[in-house]
Scaffold this motif. Structure first.
Motif, PDB file in Angstrom:
ATOM      1  N   ASP A  93       0.795  -1.231   0.000  1.00 12.98           N
ATOM      2  CA  ASP A  93       0.000   0.000   0.000  1.00 12.98           C
ATOM      3  C   ASP A  93       0.826   1.278   0.000  1.00 12.98           C
ATOM      4  O   ASP A  93       0.486   2.244   0.670  1.00 12.98           O
ATOM      5  CB  ASP A  93      -0.970   0.021   1.185  1.00 12.98           C
ATOM      6  CG  ASP A  93      -1.925  -1.144   1.164  1.00 12.98           C
ATOM      7  OD1 ASP A  93      -2.225  -1.652   2.244  1.00 12.98           O
ATOM      8  OD2 ASP A  93      -2.337  -1.554   0.068  1.00 12.98           O
ATOM      9  N   GLN A  94       1.910   1.299  -0.769  1.00 12.73           N
ATOM     10  CA  GLN A  94       2.656   2.539  -0.903  1.00 12.73           C
ATOM     11  C   GLN A  94       2.096   3.316  -2.084  1.00 12.73           C
ATOM     12  O   GLN A  94       1.974   2.773  -3.182  1.00 12.73           O
ATOM     13  CB  GLN A  94       4.141   2.282  -1.144  1.00 12.73           C
ATOM     14  CG  GLN A  94       4.870   1.821   0.077  1.00 12.73           C
ATOM     15  CD  GLN A  94       6.365   1.770  -0.140  1.00 12.73           C
ATOM     16  OE1 GLN A  94       6.837   1.860  -1.265  1.00 12.73           O
ATOM     17  NE2 GLN A  94       7.103   1.627   0.922  1.00 12.73           N
ATOM     18  N   PRO A  95       1.743   4.569  -1.865  1.00 14.75           N
ATOM     19  CA  PRO A  95       1.209   5.351  -2.978  1.00 14.75           C
ATOM     20  C   PRO A  95       2.290   5.645  -4.015  1.00 14.75           C
ATOM     21  O   PRO A  95       3.449   5.867  -3.675  1.00 14.75           O
ATOM     22  CB  PRO A  95       0.729   6.640  -2.309  1.00 14.75           C
ATOM     23  CG  PRO A  95       1.541   6.747  -1.072  1.00 14.75           C
ATOM     24  CD  PRO A  95       1.828   5.336  -0.641  1.00 14.75           C
ATOM     25  N   ALA A  96       1.917   5.610  -5.263  1.00 17.12           N
ATOM     26  CA  ALA A  96       2.838   5.921  -6.353  1.00 17.12           C
ATOM     27  C   ALA A  96       2.379   7.201  -7.034  1.00 17.12           C
ATOM     28  O   ALA A  96       1.211   7.351  -7.348  1.00 17.12           O
ATOM     29  CB  ALA A  96       2.868   4.778  -7.351  1.00 17.12           C
ATOM     30  N   THR A  97       3.316   8.108  -7.233  1.00 18.03           N
ATOM     31  CA  THR A  97       2.960   9.357  -7.894  1.00 18.03           C
ATOM     32  C   THR A  97       3.114   9.223  -9.406  1.00 18.03           C
ATOM     33  O   THR A  97       2.180   9.408 -10.137  1.00 18.03           O
ATOM     34  CB  THR A  97       3.827  10.511  -7.373  1.00 18.03           C
ATOM     35  OG1 THR A  97       5.208  10.168  -7.500  1.00 18.03           O
ATOM     36  CG2 THR A  97       3.509  10.787  -5.911  1.00 18.03           C
ATOM     37  N   ARG A  98       4.278   8.887  -9.870  1.00 17.32           N
ATOM     38  CA  ARG A  98       4.530   8.670 -11.287  1.00 17.32           C
ATOM     39  C   ARG A  98       5.202   7.321 -11.426  1.00 17.32           C
ATOM     40  O   ARG A  98       6.122   6.992 -10.693  1.00 17.32           O
ATOM     41  CB  ARG A  98       5.453   9.758 -11.829  1.00 17.32           C
ATOM     42  CG  ARG A  98       4.801  11.112 -11.866  1.00 17.32           C
ATOM     43  CD  ARG A  98       5.691  12.215 -12.417  1.00 17.32           C
ATOM     44  NE  ARG A  98       6.759  11.739 -13.243  1.00 17.32           N
ATOM     45  CZ  ARG A  98       7.959  12.305 -13.296  1.00 17.32           C
ATOM     46  NH1 ARG A  98       8.223  13.343 -12.553  1.00 17.32           N
ATOM     47  NH2 ARG A  98       8.904  11.832 -14.078  1.00 17.32           N
ATOM     48  N   GLU A  99       4.787   6.554 -12.392  1.00 12.75           N
ATOM     49  CA  GLU A  99       5.281   5.185 -12.550  1.00 12.75           C
ATOM     50  C   GLU A  99       6.801   5.139 -12.738  1.00 12.75           C
ATOM     51  O   GLU A  99       7.480   4.360 -12.105  1.00 12.75           O
ATOM     52  CB  GLU A  99       4.588   4.491 -13.721  1.00 12.75           C
ATOM     53  CG  GLU A  99       4.868   3.007 -13.805  1.00 12.75           C
ATOM     54  CD  GLU A  99       4.441   2.251 -12.547  1.00 12.75           C
ATOM     55  OE1 GLU A  99       5.137   1.305 -12.167  1.00 12.75           O
ATOM     56  OE2 GLU A  99       3.417   2.606 -11.940  1.00 12.75           O
ATOM     57  N   ASN A 100       7.358   6.002 -13.581  1.00 11.11           N
ATOM     58  CA  ASN A 100       8.808   5.938 -13.800  1.00 11.11           C
ATOM     59  C   ASN A 100       9.583   6.337 -12.548  1.00 11.11           C
ATOM     60  O   ASN A 100      10.649   5.817 -12.287  1.00 11.11           O
ATOM     61  CB  ASN A 100       9.228   6.776 -15.002  1.00 11.11           C
ATOM     62  CG  ASN A 100       8.964   8.244 -14.820  1.00 11.11           C
ATOM     63  OD1 ASN A 100       8.136   8.653 -14.010  1.00 11.11           O
ATOM     64  ND2 ASN A 100       9.662   9.061 -15.574  1.00 11.11           N
ATOM     65  N   THR A 101       9.043   7.235 -11.750  1.00 10.21           N
ATOM     66  CA  THR A 101       9.712   7.627 -10.512  1.00 10.21           C
ATOM     67  C   THR A 101       9.735   6.450  -9.543  1.00 10.21           C
ATOM     68  O   THR A 101      10.750   6.184  -8.901  1.00 10.21           O
ATOM     69  CB  THR A 101       9.002   8.830  -9.874  1.00 10.21           C
ATOM     70  OG1 THR A 101       8.981   9.895 -10.816  1.00 10.21           O
ATOM     71  CG2 THR A 101       9.701   9.276  -8.622  1.00 10.21           C
ATOM     72  N   VAL A 102       8.635   5.742  -9.459  1.00  9.31           N
ATOM     73  CA  VAL A 102       8.563   4.584  -8.574  1.00  9.31           C
ATOM     74  C   VAL A 102       9.541   3.510  -9.054  1.00  9.31           C
ATOM     75  O   VAL A 102      10.265   2.920  -8.255  1.00  9.31           O
ATOM     76  CB  VAL A 102       7.119   4.032  -8.507  1.00  9.31           C
ATOM     77  CG1 VAL A 102       7.074   2.714  -7.771  1.00  9.31           C
ATOM     78  CG2 VAL A 102       6.204   5.047  -7.848  1.00  9.31           C
ATOM     79  N   GLU A 103       9.579   3.267 -10.344  1.00  7.26           N
ATOM     80  CA  GLU A 103      10.488   2.256 -10.878  1.00  7.26           C
ATOM     81  C   GLU A 103      11.950   2.675 -10.694  1.00  7.26           C
ATOM     82  O   GLU A 103      12.792   1.849 -10.367  1.00  7.26           O
ATOM     83  CB  GLU A 103      10.189   1.984 -12.359  1.00  7.26           C
ATOM     84  CG  GLU A 103       8.880   1.272 -12.581  1.00  7.26           C
ATOM     85  CD  GLU A 103       8.772  -0.029 -11.787  1.00  7.26           C
ATOM     86  OE1 GLU A 103       9.733  -0.812 -11.764  1.00  7.26           O
ATOM     87  OE2 GLU A 103       7.722  -0.237 -11.153  1.00  7.26           O
ATOM     88  N   ASP A 104      12.253   3.944 -10.902  1.00  9.56           N
ATOM     89  CA  ASP A 104      13.611   4.437 -10.675  1.00  9.56           C
ATOM     90  C   ASP A 104      14.011   4.241  -9.221  1.00  9.56           C
ATOM     91  O   ASP A 104      15.123   3.819  -8.915  1.00  9.56           O
ATOM     92  CB  ASP A 104      13.731   5.928 -11.024  1.00  9.56           C
ATOM     93  CG  ASP A 104      13.726   6.196 -12.514  1.00  9.56           C
ATOM     94  OD1 ASP A 104      13.796   5.226 -13.298  1.00  9.56           O
ATOM     95  OD2 ASP A 104      13.658   7.386 -12.884  1.00  9.56           O
ATOM     96  N   ARG A 105      13.097   4.566  -8.315  1.00 12.48           N
ATOM     97  CA  ARG A 105      13.385   4.422  -6.887  1.00 12.48           C
ATOM     98  C   ARG A 105      13.623   2.958  -6.526  1.00 12.48           C
ATOM     99  O   ARG A 105      14.535   2.630  -5.785  1.00 12.48           O
ATOM    100  CB  ARG A 105      12.220   4.989  -6.079  1.00 12.48           C
ATOM    101  CG  ARG A 105      12.453   4.969  -4.596  1.00 12.48           C
ATOM    102  CD  ARG A 105      11.317   5.697  -3.888  1.00 12.48           C
ATOM    103  NE  ARG A 105      11.553   5.793  -2.493  1.00 12.48           N
ATOM    104  CZ  ARG A 105      12.327   6.696  -1.898  1.00 12.48           C
ATOM    105  NH1 ARG A 105      12.940   7.587  -2.605  1.00 12.48           N
ATOM    106  NH2 ARG A 105      12.484   6.692  -0.595  1.00 12.48           N
ATOM    107  N   ARG A 106      12.787   2.075  -7.060  1.00 13.79           N
ATOM    108  CA  ARG A 106      12.963   0.651  -6.796  1.00 13.79           C
ATOM    109  C   ARG A 106      14.300   0.156  -7.341  1.00 13.79           C
ATOM    110  O   ARG A 106      14.995  -0.610  -6.686  1.00 13.79           O
ATOM    111  CB  ARG A 106      11.824  -0.155  -7.398  1.00 13.79           C
ATOM    112  CG  ARG A 106      10.542  -0.025  -6.622  1.00 13.79           C
ATOM    113  CD  ARG A 106       9.465  -0.912  -7.183  1.00 13.79           C
ATOM    114  NE  ARG A 106       8.241  -0.693  -6.445  1.00 13.79           N
ATOM    115  CZ  ARG A 106       7.044  -0.732  -6.991  1.00 13.79           C
ATOM    116  NH1 ARG A 106       6.891  -1.004  -8.268  1.00 13.79           N
ATOM    117  NH2 ARG A 106       5.969  -0.515  -6.250  1.00 13.79           N
TER     118      ARG A 106
END
Length: 183
Positions: A93-106
């Motif tokens: 349940d972590q909110p994602a703002t922008r998909e590429n930002t989430v993927e970059d962070r991961r």
């Protein structure tokens, strides 16, 4: 008179936490790799800082707390073998703002997980917290040469990991994250 000072100290502490806690949690998360653990560490450090707030609020409170968080994460790594808890890779349940930002962070967190705790700490301090080599050496109690060689080795590892594991431009992505890590 003491009550008034205490109230003033409480207000400055509350303001400090409101302004700086997000950055401190981000710093701790980059160091330890686990968001919830980072939040716990920062909370513990802030409780201790509050107890000494009258002594540190007029000096460099962010520097003091930042160093305390770094030390607390280092202590957490040192005692990891004594704990029976195992942090999970994905917190639900972590909110994602922008998909590429989430993927970059991961991708970044996964790459940082491949480093030793010493390498990870130095990379976070140097390149994500923008500390100088000298400040990093001082914060960790090591020589300037150790910071330089450890960061060089860690960045080399990160380049390999991020280049191998990030999507290529042909896939429609922004490309490797390594450009952000080049120094």
């Amino acid at each position: 008179m003491k009550i008034r000072r205490r109230r003033h100290s409480d207000e400055t502490f509350i303001e400090f936490v409101a302004q700086r806690s997000g950055r401190l949690i981000a710093h701790a998360e980059l160091l330890c790799g686990h968001h919830e653990q980072a939040r716990d560490i920062v909370q513990t450090v802030l409780v201790r800082a509050y107890q000494r707030w009258r002594h540190i609020e007029h000096d460099d409170p962010y520097g003091y707390v930042h160093r305390a968080v770094t030390n607390a994460v280092t202590d957490w790594w040192r005692t990891a073998h004594q704990r029976h808890e195992q942090p999970v890779a994905d917190v639900p349940d972590q909110p994602a703002t922008r998909e590429n930002t989430v993927e970059d962070r991961r991708a970044l967190l996964a790459a940082l997980d491949r480093l030793t705790s010493r390498e990870r700490t130095m990379v976070v301090l140097r390149y994500l917290d923008d500390c100088s080599e000298r400040d990093t050496a001082e914060a960790l109690g090591v020589s300037l040469g150790t910071v330089k060689s450890t960061c060089s080795r860690a960045l080399r590892k990160l380049r390999v990991v991020l280049t191998d594991e990030t999507p290529s431009p042909e896939d429609g992505s922004a490309g490797p994250i390594t450009a952000r890590w080049s120094h």
